[in-house]
Scaffold this active site. Structure first.
Site, PDB file in Angstrom:
ATOM      1  CD  GLU A  53       0.722  33.589 -31.468  1.00  0.00           C
ATOM      2  OE1 GLU A  53       0.960  34.262 -32.477  1.00  0.00           O
ATOM      3  OE2 GLU A  53       0.825  32.366 -31.441  1.00  0.00           O
ATOM      4  CB  CYS A 112      -6.609  28.417 -26.004  1.00  0.00           C
ATOM      5  SG  CYS A 112      -5.141  27.404 -25.993  1.00  0.00           S
ATOM      6  CB  CYS A 164       7.662  25.276 -24.228  1.00  0.00           C
ATOM      7  SG  CYS A 164       7.164  23.846 -23.252  1.00  0.00           S
ATOM      8  CB  CYS A 204       6.447  18.198 -27.948  1.00  0.00           C
ATOM      9  SG  CYS A 204       6.275  17.988 -26.162  1.00  0.00           S
ATOM     10  CB  CYS A 248       4.688  21.346 -30.055  1.00  0.00           C
ATOM     11  SG  CYS A 248       4.125  22.851 -29.265  1.00  0.00           S
ATOM     12  N   GLY A 269       3.502  26.954 -23.607  1.00  0.00           N
ATOM     13  CA  GLY A 269       4.144  26.616 -22.343  1.00  0.00           C
ATOM     14  C   GLY A 269       3.585  25.390 -21.652  1.00  0.00           C
ATOM     15  CD  GLU A 270       3.697  20.917 -18.821  1.00  0.00           C
ATOM     16  OE1 GLU A 270       3.456  20.297 -19.870  1.00  0.00           O
ATOM     17  OE2 GLU A 270       2.919  20.923 -17.844  1.00  0.00           O
ATOM     18  CB  SER A 277      -3.264  20.673 -21.711  1.00  0.00           C
ATOM     19  OG  SER A 277      -2.570  19.741 -22.514  1.00  0.00           O
ATOM     20  CB  SER A 318       0.383  16.205 -24.432  1.00  0.00           C
ATOM     21  OG  SER A 318      -0.231  17.458 -24.437  1.00  0.00           O
ATOM     22  CG  PHE A 319      -1.237   9.203 -23.671  1.00  0.00           C
ATOM     23  CD1 PHE A 319      -0.733   9.196 -22.387  1.00  0.00           C
ATOM     24  CD2 PHE A 319      -1.372   7.989 -24.331  1.00  0.00           C
ATOM     25  CE1 PHE A 319      -0.358   8.009 -21.763  1.00  0.00           C
ATOM     26  CE2 PHE A 319      -1.009   6.797 -23.714  1.00  0.00           C
ATOM     27  CZ  PHE A 319      -0.507   6.810 -22.432  1.00  0.00           C
ATOM     28  CG  HIS A 320       0.594  13.578 -28.226  1.00  0.00           C
ATOM     29  ND1 HIS A 320      -0.695  13.919 -28.573  1.00  0.00           N
ATOM     30  CD2 HIS A 320       1.104  14.696 -27.631  1.00  0.00           C
ATOM     31  CE1 HIS A 320      -0.946  15.166 -28.212  1.00  0.00           C
ATOM     32  NE2 HIS A 320       0.122  15.660 -27.626  1.00  0.00           N
ATOM     33  CG  ASN A 344      -3.706  21.995 -36.121  1.00  0.00           C
ATOM     34  OD1 ASN A 344      -4.555  21.834 -36.990  1.00  0.00           O
ATOM     35  ND2 ASN A 344      -3.991  21.936 -34.834  1.00  0.00           N
ATOM     36  CB  CYS A 391      -3.711  22.345 -31.078  1.00  0.00           C
ATOM     37  SG  CYS A 391      -5.275  22.203 -30.318  1.00  0.00           S
TER      38      CYS A 391
HETATM   39  N1  SAH Z   1       2.337  22.154 -22.779  1.00  0.00           N
HETATM   40  C1  SAH Z   1       1.059  21.628 -22.569  1.00  0.00           C
HETATM   41  C2  SAH Z   1      -0.057  22.507 -23.053  1.00  0.00           C
HETATM   42  C3  SAH Z   1       0.117  23.211 -24.374  1.00  0.00           C
HETATM   43  S1  SAH Z   1      -0.010  22.280 -25.841  1.00  0.00           S
HETATM   44  C4  SAH Z   1       0.952  20.260 -23.183  1.00  0.00           C
HETATM   45  O1  SAH Z   1       1.851  19.876 -23.910  1.00  0.00           O
HETATM   46  O2  SAH Z   1      -0.018  19.571 -22.897  1.00  0.00           O
HETATM   47  C5  SAH Z   1      -1.749  21.999 -26.102  1.00  0.00           C
HETATM   48  C6  SAH Z   1      -2.055  20.744 -26.928  1.00  0.00           C
HETATM   49  O3  SAH Z   1      -1.758  20.936 -28.321  1.00  0.00           O
HETATM   50  C7  SAH Z   1      -1.201  19.572 -26.485  1.00  0.00           C
HETATM   51  O4  SAH Z   1      -1.953  18.385 -26.418  1.00  0.00           O
HETATM   52  C8  SAH Z   1      -0.202  19.483 -27.603  1.00  0.00           C
HETATM   53  O5  SAH Z   1       0.368  18.222 -27.623  1.00  0.00           O
HETATM   54  C9  SAH Z   1      -1.025  19.827 -28.801  1.00  0.00           C
HETATM   55  N2  SAH Z   1      -0.238  20.195 -29.967  1.00  0.00           N
HETATM   56  C10 SAH Z   1       0.969  20.766 -29.991  1.00  0.00           C
HETATM   57  N3  SAH Z   1       1.384  20.951 -31.274  1.00  0.00           N
HETATM   58  C11 SAH Z   1       0.400  20.510 -32.066  1.00  0.00           C
HETATM   59  C12 SAH Z   1       0.216  20.485 -33.481  1.00  0.00           C
HETATM   60  N4  SAH Z   1       1.128  20.961 -34.306  1.00  0.00           N
HETATM   61  N5  SAH Z   1      -0.933  19.974 -33.966  1.00  0.00           N
HETATM   62  C13 SAH Z   1      -1.887  19.517 -33.123  1.00  0.00           C
HETATM   63  N6  SAH Z   1      -1.789  19.542 -31.776  1.00  0.00           N
HETATM   64  C14 SAH Z   1      -0.651  20.023 -31.249  1.00  0.00           C
HETATM   65 FE1  SF4 Z   2       5.769  22.573 -24.644  1.00  0.00          FE
HETATM   66 FE2  SF4 Z   2       3.289  21.450 -24.707  1.00  0.00          FE
HETATM   67 FE3  SF4 Z   2       4.516  22.228 -26.975  1.00  0.00          FE
HETATM   68 FE4  SF4 Z   2       5.408  20.109 -25.653  1.00  0.00          FE
HETATM   69  S1  SF4 Z   2       3.377  20.300 -26.641  1.00  0.00           S
HETATM   70  S2  SF4 Z   2       6.684  21.765 -26.514  1.00  0.00           S
HETATM   71  S3  SF4 Z   2       5.073  20.723 -23.532  1.00  0.00           S
HETATM   72  S4  SF4 Z   2       3.876  23.561 -25.310  1.00  0.00           S
END
Ligand code: SAH
Ligand code: SF4
Length: 396
Positions: free
Chosen positions: A115, A128, A135, A139, A142, A196-197, A228, A250-252, A327, A370
């Site tokens: 996508e 995007c 991936c 996480c 995600c 993906g990463e 990212s 992606s600190f979180h 989300n 996201c």
């Molecule tokens: N793999 C990379 C890039 C893709 S994710 C990474 O993890 O950085 C893009 C962004 O969306 C990241 O910051 C991720 O943590 C965030 N993200 C993933 N799932 C989400 C969700 N359900 N709600 C909000 N942000 C989310």
């Molecule tokens: Fe992969 Fe990024 Fe999603 Fe983590 S947040 S599972 S690294 S796509």
């Protein structure tokens, strides 16, 4: 090469090394394109000019038909058509959200799908882009993380997403016109924040971004590209040196205990190691600041203490903190923090001197926000137990 291969070939005109079947030119670096044209028989003294011409047709004007490349001789165009194709991923469907966000489902070789999301804003338009099908990481918040890695995208498939979106936005300049000549761009920014990463597909991502940044093509400034990462520490300096784009992380979470659960790669490279790598990034890449992405999860990482810890941790790093309201997706194990909580959190960060924008969820009605991306054809969901078990696994 077998012993009986004739050695009297005229290397100027007879193809030498090209594999069977047409080669896709999209995604080749300038050096690779040069080699491909040489292998086809382009004379050495012409090759520089031919590379420039073909490159411009493909990346500046979006032309895919060799026959339309009118500054090349007819015979040369025929020769190109015999050996090469100019191929980008196929758009399977397009959904347009009430807020104008466009989500494309794109098919790549092997029948896989990824996508791609286009987000229009008043002063810019951001694409995007995905870097992998699925991936390897898991996480826990995600959606993509519930889908196993199917494969890395090729450089052509990554830059091809940008080309496909430019097709859809009808944003290729007329042949002969420069890319920047038509005023503000509809597609002005690229974020590697799709599926993906990106740092686990480094070479292809780098080559694709080099193509996107090339001044005689799509010509996006490196400041308009943001990669990212979840925190693949050893690749961060490489990203600065070899791509030089903006970095988001992606600190979180503000403790290793919580980050281990949310972003399991933290077990491999913890917060301290990650921050050390981030501290070095702006200087190495000559970029102004790092974006810290922080997904707001109710009662998990959204307390005032978290906000205070966060500003303390990032002290000394030029940074902006992007707060992302979580989300939800079908079966997601978390809830979005309340709006008042998010604002309070943002306020603490802001008062500490950092920009703390709250990212407005875009395209939610079409599951384009996201972390909601996941290809419809690869819905084989892992169970929560499986995700948690795998979260303990280390990365290759
Ligand atoms: N793999 C990379 C890039 C893709 S994710 C990474 O993890 O950085 C893009 C962004 O969306 C990241 O910051 C991720 O943590 C965030 N993200 C993933 N799932 C989400 C969700 N359900 N709600 C909000 N942000 C989310
Ligand atoms: Fe992969 Fe990024 Fe999603 Fe983590 S947040 S599972 S690294 S796509």
């Amino acid at each position: 090469m077998s012993a009986s291969t004739p050695i009297t070939q005229d290397v100027m005109t007879i193809p030498r090394k090209l594999p069977e079947g047409p080669v896709n030119l999209v995604g080749l670096t300038r050096d690779q394109l040069r080699q491909a044209l040489l292998d086809m028989g382009t004379p050495e003294k012409q090759v520089k000019m031919r590379v420039n011409q073909v490159w411009q047709w493909i990346y500046q004007w979006g032309v895919r038909d060799f026959d339309a490349m009118t500054n090349l001789a007819k015979t040369y165009r025929a020769q190109l058509a015999e050996h090469f194709v100019v191929d980008i991923p196929e758009m399977v469907s397009k959904q347009v959200s009430a807020d104008g966000t466009r989500k494309y489902l794109v098919r790549i070789a092997g029948g896989h799908e990824v996508e791609v999301v286009y987000i229009p804003e008043t002063d810019r338009g951001t694409l995007c882009v995905s870097s992998q099908v699925g991936c390897t990481l898991t996480c826990s918040f995600c959606h993509t993380g519930t889908q196993k890695l199917v494969r890395n995208l090729t450089a052509g498939e990554i830059v091809g997403q940008i080309m496909m979106a430019r097709d859809d936005l009808d944003e290729w300049p007329e042949p002969g016109v420069g890319t920047g000549d038509a005023g503000p761009r509809l597609l002005s920014n690229v974020v590697l924040m799709g599926m993906g990463e990106p740092l686990y597909n480094f070479d292809n991502v780098r080559n694709a971004m080099k193509i996107a940044m090339d001044g005689e093509g799509i010509s996006l400034s490196r400041r308009r590209i943001t990669l990212s990462t979840s925190g693949v520490v050893p690749e961060i300096a490489k990203c600065a040196e070899e791509i030089g784009c903006m970095l988001a992380v992606s600190f979180h979470a503000t403790t290793d205990e919580v980050r281990d659960k949310l972003v399991p790669i933290n077990k491999r490279w913890n917060i301290k190691e990650l921050l050390d790598a981030l501290r070095a990034y702006p200087k190495l890449s000559n970029s102004e600041r790092i974006t810290f992405e922080y997904v707001m999860l109710k009662d998990v990482n959204d307390s005032d203490d978290d906000a205070r810890r966060l500003v303390k941790l990032i002290q000394g790093i030029p940074a902006k903190i992007n707060l992302i309201p979580f989300n939800e997706w079908p079966g997601s194990p978390y809830q979005r923090s309340d709006w008042a909580r998010i604002e309070k959190f943002a306020d603490i960060i802001y008062k500490a001197g950092y920009a703390s924008p709250i990212r407005t969820p875009r395209g939610e009605d079409i599951m384009a926000a996201c972390g909601q991306l996941k290809s419809a054809t690869e819905r084989a969901r892992k169970s929560r137990a499986q995700i948690e078990a795998e979260a303990g696994l280390s990365q290759q």
